[in-house]
Scaffold this active site. Structure first.
Site, PDB file in Angstrom:
ATOM      1  N   LYS A   1       0.829  -1.187   0.000  1.00 53.72           N
ATOM      2  CA  LYS A   1       0.000   0.000   0.000  1.00 53.72           C
ATOM      3  C   LYS A   1       0.876   1.254   0.000  1.00 53.72           C
ATOM      4  CE  LYS A   1      -3.218  -2.318   3.132  1.00 53.72           C
ATOM      5  NZ  LYS A   1      -3.612  -2.364   4.568  1.00 53.72           N
ATOM      6  N   GLY A   2       2.154   1.052   0.371  1.00 53.75           N
ATOM      7  CA  GLY A   2       3.033   2.179   0.672  1.00 53.75           C
ATOM      8  C   GLY A   2       3.233   3.178  -0.454  1.00 53.75           C
TER       9      GLY A   2
ATOM     10  N   ASP B   1      14.445  -1.516   0.318  1.00 45.31           N
ATOM     11  CA  ASP B   1      15.253  -1.815   1.504  1.00 45.31           C
ATOM     12  C   ASP B   1      16.161  -3.013   1.193  1.00 45.31           C
ATOM     13  OD1 ASP B   1      16.228  -1.933   4.091  1.00 45.31           O
ATOM     14  OD2 ASP B   1      14.410  -2.799   4.943  1.00 45.31           O
TER      15      ASP B   1
ATOM     16  N   LYS C   1      17.005   2.854   0.440  1.00 49.44           N
ATOM     17  CA  LYS C   1      17.760   2.642   1.682  1.00 49.44           C
ATOM     18  C   LYS C   1      18.879   1.653   1.370  1.00 49.44           C
ATOM     19  CE  LYS C   1      15.133   2.080   5.499  1.00 49.44           C
ATOM     20  NZ  LYS C   1      14.401   1.304   6.533  1.00 49.44           N
TER      21      LYS C   1
END
Ligand code: 5GP
Ligand code: MG
Ligand code: MG
Length: 179
Positions: free
Chosen positions: A42-43, A102, A130
């Site tokens: 959903k991010g 990530d 990241k």
């Protein structure tokens, strides 16, 4: 809600500037190509809705929801599809839209899947990268911010499904994790 934020990493203005820059670049690179933008739920939803409005070209959108197996520290690289695309990607120029890369496990899986489905081209736009978290060597083609190795929330990103509606990106105060 905002009292839980220890530090603002990227303000609304910072984010806007980055989204404009990425949108302009994508408009040039995909001019006349009718790309399919795939939002990884959903991010990435807040990012994608802002991003596509900065692209003055025809684009289509679709959504996919995936989840990683295992725990947060050890990534098996195995990913499960929770919601699949409605659109066929065969022969399409696809752009995967991610909130943050990530470990790279999600992206690695998606790129493999979409190439199996014979997309004509696959590129990745990630609002944040990241790099310190990477365990699988995978790269986003378009990156908004290189972020430090901290857990960030806001602008679509959650902690326990909260904070997605923060208009900026920040770091949570420790008290949120410890009560
Ligand atoms: P990866 O498969 O690259 O390890 O994980 C990508 C997903 O993990 C992201 O799309 C995001 O949903 C989640 N994630 C990774 N880092 C963060 C973070 O700092 N904050 C939040 N809220 N989610 C993160
Ligand atoms: Mg994501
Ligand atoms: Mg999450």
């Amino acid at each position: 809600m905002q009292e839980d934020i220890k530090k603002v990493l990227y303000s609304q203005e910072d984010i806007h500037n980055v989204v404009v820059r990425l949108g302009k670049q994508l408009a040039v690179d995909y001019a006349g190509k009718n790309p399919l933008f795939i939002c990884v739920l959903k991010g990435a939803i807040v990012f994608m809705t802002d991003l596509i409005r900065q692209i003055d070209e025809f684009v289509e959108i679709d959504f996919m929801d995936v989840s990683s197996y295992g725990n947060a520290t050890v990534s098996s690289g195995e990913v499960k599809i929770l919601k699949d695309l409605d659109t066929s990607v065969q022969g399409r120029d696809v752009v995967i839209v991610e909130d943050i890369v990530d470990t790279g496990a999600t992206l690695h899986y998606l790129i493999k899947l979409l190439s199996t489905r014979q997309a004509a081209s696959i590129k990745v736009v990630a609002l944040m990268d990241k790099q310190a978290g990477r365990t699988i060597p995978v790269k986003a083609d378009y990156v908004g911010f290189d972020v430090p190795n901290e857990f960030v929330v806001g602008y679509g990103l959650d902690y326990a499904e909260r904070y997605r509606n923060l208009p900026y990106i920040g770091v949570l105060d420790e008290h949120v994790y410890t009560h």
